[in-house]
Design a protein around this motif. Structure first.
Motif, PDB file in Angstrom:
ATOM      1  N   THR A  52       0.868  -1.175   0.000  1.00 48.86           N
ATOM      2  CA  THR A  52       0.000   0.000   0.000  1.00 48.86           C
ATOM      3  C   THR A  52       0.905   1.225   0.000  1.00 48.86           C
ATOM      4  O   THR A  52       2.109   1.120   0.270  1.00 48.86           O
ATOM      5  N   VAL A  53       0.326   2.385  -0.259  1.00 47.16           N
ATOM      6  CA  VAL A  53       1.110   3.617  -0.164  1.00 47.16           C
ATOM      7  C   VAL A  53       1.635   3.764   1.264  1.00 47.16           C
ATOM      8  O   VAL A  53       2.804   4.088   1.477  1.00 47.16           O
ATOM      9  N   GLU A  54       0.793   3.478   2.247  1.00 46.62           N
ATOM     10  CA  GLU A  54       1.230   3.576   3.640  1.00 46.62           C
ATOM     11  C   GLU A  54       2.421   2.659   3.913  1.00 46.62           C
ATOM     12  O   GLU A  54       3.419   3.077   4.515  1.00 46.62           O
ATOM     13  N   ALA A  55       2.346   1.408   3.478  1.00 44.49           N
ATOM     14  CA  ALA A  55       3.434   0.461   3.711  1.00 44.49           C
ATOM     15  C   ALA A  55       4.712   0.911   3.008  1.00 44.49           C
ATOM     16  O   ALA A  55       5.808   0.797   3.569  1.00 44.49           O
ATOM     17  N   LEU A  56       4.591   1.429   1.800  1.00 43.93           N
ATOM     18  CA  LEU A  56       5.764   1.881   1.057  1.00 43.93           C
ATOM     19  C   LEU A  56       6.409   3.099   1.703  1.00 43.93           C
ATOM     20  O   LEU A  56       7.632   3.174   1.819  1.00 43.93           O
ATOM     21  N   VAL A  57       5.605   4.056   2.136  1.00 41.80           N
ATOM     22  CA  VAL A  57       6.155   5.258   2.777  1.00 41.80           C
ATOM     23  C   VAL A  57       6.839   4.884   4.086  1.00 41.80           C
ATOM     24  O   VAL A  57       7.947   5.353   4.384  1.00 41.80           O
ATOM     25  N   LYS A  58       6.228   4.004   4.863  1.00 37.92           N
ATOM     26  CA  LYS A  58       6.861   3.542   6.096  1.00 37.92           C
ATOM     27  C   LYS A  58       8.179   2.832   5.792  1.00 37.92           C
ATOM     28  O   LYS A  58       9.188   3.055   6.460  1.00 37.92           O
ATOM     29  N   VAL A 141      20.924   3.773  -2.046  1.00 34.80           N
ATOM     30  CA  VAL A 141      19.811   4.245  -1.216  1.00 34.80           C
ATOM     31  C   VAL A 141      18.903   5.144  -2.052  1.00 34.80           C
ATOM     32  O   VAL A 141      17.667   5.017  -2.017  1.00 34.80           O
ATOM     33  N   TYR A 142      19.499   6.041  -2.831  1.00 37.83           N
ATOM     34  CA  TYR A 142      18.718   6.900  -3.727  1.00 37.83           C
ATOM     35  C   TYR A 142      17.947   6.050  -4.746  1.00 37.83           C
ATOM     36  O   TYR A 142      16.751   6.260  -4.984  1.00 37.83           O
ATOM     37  N   GLY A 143      18.624   5.065  -5.327  1.00 37.12           N
ATOM     38  CA  GLY A 143      17.966   4.179  -6.295  1.00 37.12           C
ATOM     39  C   GLY A 143      16.820   3.407  -5.662  1.00 37.12           C
ATOM     40  O   GLY A 143      15.758   3.233  -6.279  1.00 37.12           O
ATOM     41  N   HIS A 144      17.002   2.947  -4.429  1.00 41.93           N
ATOM     42  CA  HIS A 144      15.956   2.238  -3.692  1.00 41.93           C
ATOM     43  C   HIS A 144      14.735   3.142  -3.526  1.00 41.93           C
ATOM     44  O   HIS A 144      13.596   2.710  -3.722  1.00 41.93           O
ATOM     45  N   TYR A 147      12.978   3.512  -6.889  1.00 42.84           N
ATOM     46  CA  TYR A 147      12.314   2.245  -7.214  1.00 42.84           C
ATOM     47  C   TYR A 147      10.930   2.195  -6.556  1.00 42.84           C
ATOM     48  O   TYR A 147       9.923   1.909  -7.213  1.00 42.84           O
ATOM     49  N   HIS A 148      10.878   2.509  -5.272  1.00 42.55           N
ATOM     50  CA  HIS A 148       9.595   2.460  -4.571  1.00 42.55           C
ATOM     51  C   HIS A 148       8.706   3.662  -4.887  1.00 42.55           C
ATOM     52  O   HIS A 148       7.483   3.561  -4.789  1.00 42.55           O
ATOM     53  N   PHE A 149       9.295   4.772  -5.296  1.00 43.43           N
ATOM     54  CA  PHE A 149       8.480   5.893  -5.770  1.00 43.43           C
ATOM     55  C   PHE A 149       7.664   5.440  -6.980  1.00 43.43           C
ATOM     56  O   PHE A 149       6.496   5.813  -7.119  1.00 43.43           O
ATOM     57  N   GLY A 150       8.256   4.614  -7.818  1.00 46.42           N
ATOM     58  CA  GLY A 150       7.527   4.064  -8.964  1.00 46.42           C
ATOM     59  C   GLY A 150       6.352   3.208  -8.522  1.00 46.42           C
ATOM     60  O   GLY A 150       5.272   3.252  -9.129  1.00 46.42           O
ATOM     61  N   HIS A 151       6.525   2.439  -7.442  1.00 50.09           N
ATOM     62  CA  HIS A 151       5.402   1.661  -6.906  1.00 50.09           C
ATOM     63  C   HIS A 151       4.298   2.579  -6.409  1.00 50.09           C
ATOM     64  O   HIS A 151       3.105   2.335  -6.645  1.00 50.09           O
ATOM     65  N   ILE A 152       4.681   3.636  -5.708  1.00 47.74           N
ATOM     66  CA  ILE A 152       3.693   4.595  -5.185  1.00 47.74           C
ATOM     67  C   ILE A 152       2.936   5.237  -6.340  1.00 47.74           C
ATOM     68  O   ILE A 152       1.708   5.359  -6.306  1.00 47.74           O
ATOM     69  N   ASP A 153       3.658   5.636  -7.368  1.00 48.15           N
ATOM     70  CA  ASP A 153       3.049   6.234  -8.554  1.00 48.15           C
ATOM     71  C   ASP A 153       1.986   5.299  -9.134  1.00 48.15           C
ATOM     72  O   ASP A 153       0.851   5.710  -9.417  1.00 48.15           O
ATOM     73  N   LEU A 154       2.330   4.025  -9.282  1.00 49.28           N
ATOM     74  CA  LEU A 154       1.398   3.058  -9.852  1.00 49.28           C
ATOM     75  C   LEU A 154       0.178   2.852  -8.951  1.00 49.28           C
ATOM     76  O   LEU A 154      -0.959   2.817  -9.433  1.00 49.28           O
ATOM     77  N   LEU A 155       0.400   2.732  -7.648  1.00 50.09           N
ATOM     78  CA  LEU A 155      -0.731   2.570  -6.720  1.00 50.09           C
ATOM     79  C   LEU A 155      -1.667   3.770  -6.774  1.00 50.09           C
ATOM     80  O   LEU A 155      -2.893   3.620  -6.699  1.00 50.09           O
ATOM     81  N   MET A 156      -1.115   4.960  -6.896  1.00 48.62           N
ATOM     82  CA  MET A 156      -1.959   6.156  -6.992  1.00 48.62           C
ATOM     83  C   MET A 156      -2.775   6.140  -8.284  1.00 48.62           C
ATOM     84  O   MET A 156      -3.974   6.415  -8.267  1.00 48.62           O
TER      85      MET A 156
END
Length: 177
Positions: A52-58, A141-144, A147-156
């Motif tokens: 979820t967005v919450e899980a990814l941000v955490k 760390v920046y790449g990580h 990578y997850h910003f892309g997941h957040i983008d897709l979930l949104m």
């Protein structure tokens, strides 16, 4: 402007994290916990079973906090320990509370990274069986994060919320990197 690699990392990483905060702030708080597509493959390692967005941000907040705090103590030639304290946000819910924690931990982490000396940055470590200098691992760390910003983008987008473009970083007047 002449930046060294650490200054470049800190500037670009800070901009990307701030961009992530602005992006997830567009999402209504009740949508932070929505799971758009759930399959056996939608998990992040052993701890995050529902993406979820919450899980990814955490996850981003806690992994970045752990890495930036522990990298100076990493021993040359040794395997970097997995991030500790990944349960610090287990009982925190709500987008405002999570973002507040993230802002505080990010500010402390960036300040710590800025203090790394050459002896720390040039130290060779191993992470997940791959060799890095600590400076090189900072770029991982920046790449990580990206990578997850892309997941957040897709979930949104799956929730019919259009995020900003990837490179729309907050800074518009100064050289970023």
């Amino acid at each position: 402007m002449n930046m060294n690699d650490l200054e470049r990392f800190c500037s670009l990483f800070d901009q990307q994290v701030r961009h992530t905060w602005a992006t997830v702030s567009r999402l209504a708080p009740e949508k932070w916990a929505n799971v758009s597509v759930e399959t056996e493959a939608t998990h992040l390692g052993a701890r995050v079973k529902r993406i979820t967005v919450e899980a990814l941000v955490k996850h981003l907040c806690l992994a970045e906090r752990a890495w930036l705090q522990t990298l100076p103590q990493a021993l040359a030639g040794k395997e970097l320990s997995p991030p500790q304290g990944m349960d610090a946000l287990d009982n925190v819910t709500g987008s405002l509370e999570i973002l507040s924690f993230y802002r505080d931990s990010h500010a402390a982490g960036i300040e710590m990274a800025r203090s790394y000396g050459r002896d720390v940055l040039e130290r060779e470590i191993t992470a997940l069986g791959r060799r890095f200098t600590i400076q090189g691992f900072l770029w991982a760390v920046y790449g990580h994060h990206c990578y997850h910003f892309g997941h957040i983008d897709l979930l949104m987008r799956q929730q019919n919320v259009t995020p900003p473009d990837f490179i729309e970083l907050p800074e518009t007047g100064e050289v970023i990197a």
